[in-house]
Scaffold this motif. Structure first.
Motif, PDB file in Angstrom:
ATOM      1  N   SER A  78       0.830  -1.208   0.000  1.00 64.89           N
ATOM      2  CA  SER A  78       0.000   0.000   0.000  1.00 64.89           C
ATOM      3  C   SER A  78       0.863   1.257   0.000  1.00 64.89           C
ATOM      4  N   ILE A  79       1.887   1.285   0.843  1.00 65.39           N
ATOM      5  CA  ILE A  79       2.766   2.458   0.911  1.00 65.39           C
ATOM      6  C   ILE A  79       3.586   2.605  -0.362  1.00 65.39           C
ATOM      7  N   ASN A  80       4.072   1.494  -0.901  1.00 66.01           N
ATOM      8  CA  ASN A  80       4.849   1.567  -2.144  1.00 66.01           C
ATOM      9  C   ASN A  80       4.015   2.113  -3.290  1.00 66.01           C
ATOM     10  N   TYR A  81       2.756   1.706  -3.352  1.00 66.95           N
ATOM     11  CA  TYR A  81       1.871   2.204  -4.409  1.00 66.95           C
ATOM     12  C   TYR A  81       1.672   3.719  -4.273  1.00 66.95           C
ATOM     13  N   ALA A  82       1.306   4.174  -3.069  1.00 70.13           N
ATOM     14  CA  ALA A  82       1.066   5.604  -2.871  1.00 70.13           C
ATOM     15  C   ALA A  82       2.343   6.415  -3.094  1.00 70.13           C
ATOM     16  N   SER A  83       3.471   5.869  -2.651  1.00 66.60           N
ATOM     17  CA  SER A  83       4.746   6.565  -2.826  1.00 66.60           C
ATOM     18  C   SER A  83       5.098   6.716  -4.303  1.00 66.60           C
ATOM     19  N   ALA A  84       4.858   5.661  -5.083  1.00 67.71           N
ATOM     20  CA  ALA A  84       5.134   5.738  -6.524  1.00 67.71           C
ATOM     21  C   ALA A  84       4.233   6.767  -7.197  1.00 67.71           C
ATOM     22  N   GLN A  85       2.977   6.840  -6.762  1.00 67.88           N
ATOM     23  CA  GLN A  85       2.076   7.852  -7.297  1.00 67.88           C
ATOM     24  C   GLN A  85       2.589   9.259  -6.997  1.00 67.88           C
ATOM     25  N   LEU A  86       3.135   9.438  -5.809  1.00 67.69           N
ATOM     26  CA  LEU A  86       3.645  10.757  -5.430  1.00 67.69           C
ATOM     27  C   LEU A  86       4.912  11.114  -6.189  1.00 67.69           C
ATOM     28  N   ASP A  87       5.744  10.131  -6.485  1.00 66.41           N
ATOM     29  CA  ASP A  87       6.919  10.396  -7.323  1.00 66.41           C
ATOM     30  C   ASP A  87       6.482  10.917  -8.684  1.00 66.41           C
ATOM     31  N   ASP A  88       5.476  10.263  -9.255  1.00 63.83           N
ATOM     32  CA  ASP A  88       5.000  10.694 -10.571  1.00 63.83           C
ATOM     33  C   ASP A  88       4.329  12.060 -10.477  1.00 63.83           C
ATOM     34  N   ALA A  89       3.546  12.267  -9.412  1.00 65.54           N
ATOM     35  CA  ALA A  89       2.891  13.557  -9.235  1.00 65.54           C
ATOM     36  C   ALA A  89       3.926  14.675  -9.098  1.00 65.54           C
ATOM     37  N   LEU A 126       4.089  14.887   1.331  1.00 64.85           N
ATOM     38  CA  LEU A 126       3.244  13.732   1.622  1.00 64.85           C
ATOM     39  C   LEU A 126       4.056  12.445   1.569  1.00 64.85           C
ATOM     40  N   LYS A 127       4.975  12.347   0.613  1.00 62.51           N
ATOM     41  CA  LYS A 127       5.843  11.173   0.553  1.00 62.51           C
ATOM     42  C   LYS A 127       6.717  11.091   1.802  1.00 62.51           C
ATOM     43  N   SER A 128       7.214  12.229   2.272  1.00 64.03           N
ATOM     44  CA  SER A 128       8.022  12.243   3.489  1.00 64.03           C
ATOM     45  C   SER A 128       7.242  11.679   4.667  1.00 64.03           C
ATOM     46  N   ARG A 129       6.002  12.112   4.818  1.00 60.22           N
ATOM     47  CA  ARG A 129       5.178  11.605   5.917  1.00 60.22           C
ATOM     48  C   ARG A 129       4.917  10.107   5.775  1.00 60.22           C
ATOM     49  N   LEU A 130       4.583   9.683   4.570  1.00 63.15           N
ATOM     50  CA  LEU A 130       4.304   8.263   4.330  1.00 63.15           C
ATOM     51  C   LEU A 130       5.508   7.385   4.663  1.00 63.15           C
ATOM     52  N   LEU A 131       6.686   7.793   4.220  1.00 67.30           N
ATOM     53  CA  LEU A 131       7.871   6.962   4.446  1.00 67.30           C
ATOM     54  C   LEU A 131       8.330   7.010   5.903  1.00 67.30           C
ATOM     55  N   LEU A 132       8.053   8.132   6.595  1.00 67.66           N
ATOM     56  CA  LEU A 132       8.327   8.165   8.033  1.00 67.66           C
ATOM     57  C   LEU A 132       7.440   7.151   8.745  1.00 67.66           C
ATOM     58  N   TYR A 133       6.168   7.125   8.396  1.00 68.03           N
ATOM     59  CA  TYR A 133       5.259   6.149   8.981  1.00 68.03           C
ATOM     60  C   TYR A 133       5.716   4.732   8.641  1.00 68.03           C
ATOM     61  N   ALA A 134       6.103   4.531   7.377  1.00 69.87           N
ATOM     62  CA  ALA A 134       6.495   3.191   6.928  1.00 69.87           C
ATOM     63  C   ALA A 134       7.644   2.631   7.750  1.00 69.87           C
ATOM     64  N   ALA A 135       8.590   3.472   8.141  1.00 74.94           N
ATOM     65  CA  ALA A 135       9.756   3.007   8.888  1.00 74.94           C
ATOM     66  C   ALA A 135       9.461   2.796  10.369  1.00 74.94           C
ATOM     67  N   SER A 136       8.332   3.298  10.837  1.00 74.31           N
ATOM     68  CA  SER A 136       8.015   3.264  12.258  1.00 74.31           C
ATOM     69  C   SER A 136       7.624   1.864  12.724  1.00 74.31           C
ATOM     70  N   PRO A 137       7.749   1.602  14.029  1.00 71.85           N
ATOM     71  CA  PRO A 137       7.539   0.242  14.545  1.00 71.85           C
ATOM     72  C   PRO A 137       6.193  -0.374  14.201  1.00 71.85           C
ATOM     73  N   LEU A 138       5.107   0.380  14.221  1.00 78.99           N
ATOM     74  CA  LEU A 138       3.797  -0.198  13.919  1.00 78.99           C
ATOM     75  C   LEU A 138       3.723  -0.702  12.491  1.00 78.99           C
TER      76      LEU A 138
END
Length: 559
Positions: A193-204, A229-241
């Motif tokens: 899910s995060i990889n998909y949204a992140s790729a969309q943001l790269d293109d955007a 938005l990508k920064s926030r997503l990847l920060l969440y992605a790296a977090s313990p949860l």
């Protein structure tokens, strides 16, 4: 006339409503239904359709008629589902605070799934027809980037609330879609899910302009917004949860925003930042027209009872105690100078710009929550609106706006991304990746030492101590901005922070005290609780039932 359909959750239900959200850039026709043929034959209508995807219609009580991406200026803020505040008169928030979340009762959090998938479907429709429109290649490219950003924002909202989500891709769902279509109900992993949204943001980001302009007006997404938005997503992605990314990637994503060289911290006063549209600190915001803002003004919703306010989102003592002294020491440090009977002296300057407390100067008067007789206590006027915690929210409110006349208030921006968040994202990710190097200190001390704050710089910390300092800095700097709910979950500390009682302060007159008052802790809301399944929201029961049970519920919840 054939109308464009949209979905609530994964099922198409009704027609798109085109309504103005009072954004600075928004000017749409007064119609509430626009047919396919009209949009495809009129590029101005198509552009209005794209712009309106930043908002959504009201889906439940106590929502703004033009709900944006977040909860800004809508009755209960997201802070009132955390240890920052409670909503004085409940309005469907206490079910979350008291640990009663269930698939058939999400309280104030009940519309995220529906609104997000509706928005995704709407973006997919626009992307499916845009190439048939007579637009210049450059402008078409910008609009595609904008739609990808909006769609990724909706996915971000799904991911941070539910975990792995259903990835629709570019599919435009219809009422006639077969319920057995697995693409409608199969949940991807969090990583997918995060990889998909992140790729969309790269293109955007590659398609969006760097700056707003007369053509690309204020309030619309830019390259910086997509990268933020990508920064926030990847920060969440790296977090313990989440455990779905690396801290190195999160640090790099934040650095990409910093390296744009476009943003800087607002120097005109911490409180003034939230009243000033389009400052250099703001990366992405929702704008409102002055005077005619069509939503509940924050002055009325959160104002003290004696001034005619509703006393809505009232800060907790839990939040007040998080503010350090102006010397940089926590109030629990015996050398800090903190006096529990004179508790509001020499605190972090951001405290005074955020919290209204007993004795705080306010509208040519002072706040009086003391008993007996304080005008802002339950012995004052409109006692039903008196704060249950002994505090009121100052942040976001403009004292020059009327409290009782809602037609003369509410024009402040609502900030989705600002540069301070990016610096904090970088500091956290870099500290977790390599420890507190010079760039970590630079990022966090830049925030602490900007004009009007001037807190002592951090120095000489271990990685663990820096982690604690960064978490406290996020709590203070980003207070009431819809971060705390997600931060304590992604750090997996919500079982600690959300299982603490919702504390307030009881103030009584005592002329012998240095402050003239006695201050004692009290419980402002009973039964506050958090269970392990609450790290994710339950998917609404209606969505599970509509899928004939194919959509899988989050663990710990019974359908």
């Amino acid at each position: 006339m054939k109308t464009i359909k949209y979905i609530t959750g994964c099922v198409a239900l009704c027609v798109i409503l085109m309504t103005s959200c009072k954004k600075d850039f928004l000017s749409t026709p007064p119609t509430d239904k626009i047919g396919n043929a009209s949009i495809l034959s009129d590029t101005s209508l198509f552009e209005a359709y794209v712009i309106n995807r930043y908002i959504g219609v009201k889906l439940q009580d106590k929502e703004d008629d033009n709900t944006g991406f977040g909860r800004g200026f809508q009755w209960a803020l997201w802070s009132s589902l955390t240890d920052e505040s409670i909503y004085n008169n409940d309005d469907n928030t206490w079910v979350v605070q008291q640990g009663q979340l269930a698939p058939n009762n999400l309280g104030d959090a009940g519309t995220i799934w529906a609104r997000s998938y509706r928005g995704i479907r709407e973006c997919n429709y626009a992307l499916s027809v845009i190439n048939s429109l007579p637009l210049s290649a450059a402008h078409k490219n910008n609009l595609i980037g904008e739609l990808e950003f909006i769609r990724a924002f909706r996915y971000q909202d799904l991911i941070r609330n539910y975990g792995g989500v259903v990835l629709i891709g570019n599919k435009v769902t219809e009422l006639s879609d077969n319920l057995q279509d697995p693409s409608l109900f199969n949940r991807a992993t969090i990583t997918e899910s995060i990889n998909y949204a992140s790729a969309q943001l790269d293109d955007a980001a590659s398609k969006l302009p760097l700056d707003n302009s007369s053509v690309w007006a204020l309030g619309r997404a830019t390259k910086g917004a997509a990268l933020a938005l990508k920064s926030r997503l990847l920060l969440y992605a790296a977090s313990p949860l989440y455990n779905a990314g690396t801290w190195q990637a999160a640090a790099a994503a934040a650095k990409a925003v910093i390296d744009l060289g476009k943003y800087s911290l607002f120097q005109g006063g911490y409180g003034q930042l939230f009243l000033t549209p389009s400052s250099n600190e703001i990366i992405f915001e929702r704008l409102f027209y002055p005077v005619t803002a069509a939503h509940l003004p924050i002055e009325l919703d959160n104002g003290p009872n004696s001034y005619g306010g509703y006393g809505g989102n009232v800060p907790l003592q839990n939040m007040v105690d998080a503010y350090h002294m102006s010397n940089g020491k926590a109030i629990t440090d015996p050398t800090s100078g903190y006096n529990s009977q004179n508790p509001y002296v020499n605190r972090d300057p951001r405290f005074y710009a955020t919290i209204l407390y007993n004795g705080a100067p306010y509208r040519n008067n002072v706040i009086q929550v003391f008993l007996p007789g304080g005008k802002d206590s339950n012995q004052g006027s409109n006692p039903q609106n008196a704060s249950k915690t002994g505090y009121y929210l100052r942040k976001f409110a403009n004292d020059n706006y009327s409290i009782t006349n809602s037609n003369e208030a509410g024009a402040q921006p609502w900030i989705y991304f600002r540069y301070a968040e990016i610096l904090l994202n970088y500091a956290e990710a870099q500290n977790e990746a390599v420890g507190p190097d010079a760039s970590v200190y630079q990022a966090i001390n830049t925030i602490r030492q900007r004009a009007s704050v001037n807190m002592p710089p951090l120095a000489g910390l271990s990685q663990n101590d820096m982690r604690a300092a960064i978490r406290n800095e996020r709590q203070i700097e980003l207070a009431f901005e819809e971060h705390r709910f997600y931060d304590v979950r992604r750090w997996k500390i919500a079982d600690q922070t959300e299982n603490v009682p919702a504390y307030g302060v009881a103030v009584s007159v005592n002329v012998a005290s240095p402050s003239g008052y006695n201050y004692a802790q009290k419980i402002a809301l009973t039964g506050r609780a958090f269970l392990s399944q609450h790290y994710w929201l339950p998917i609404p029961l209606s969505e599970i039932q509509t899928s004939n049970g194919q959509l899988k519920q989050n663990p710990g919840y019974t359908n």
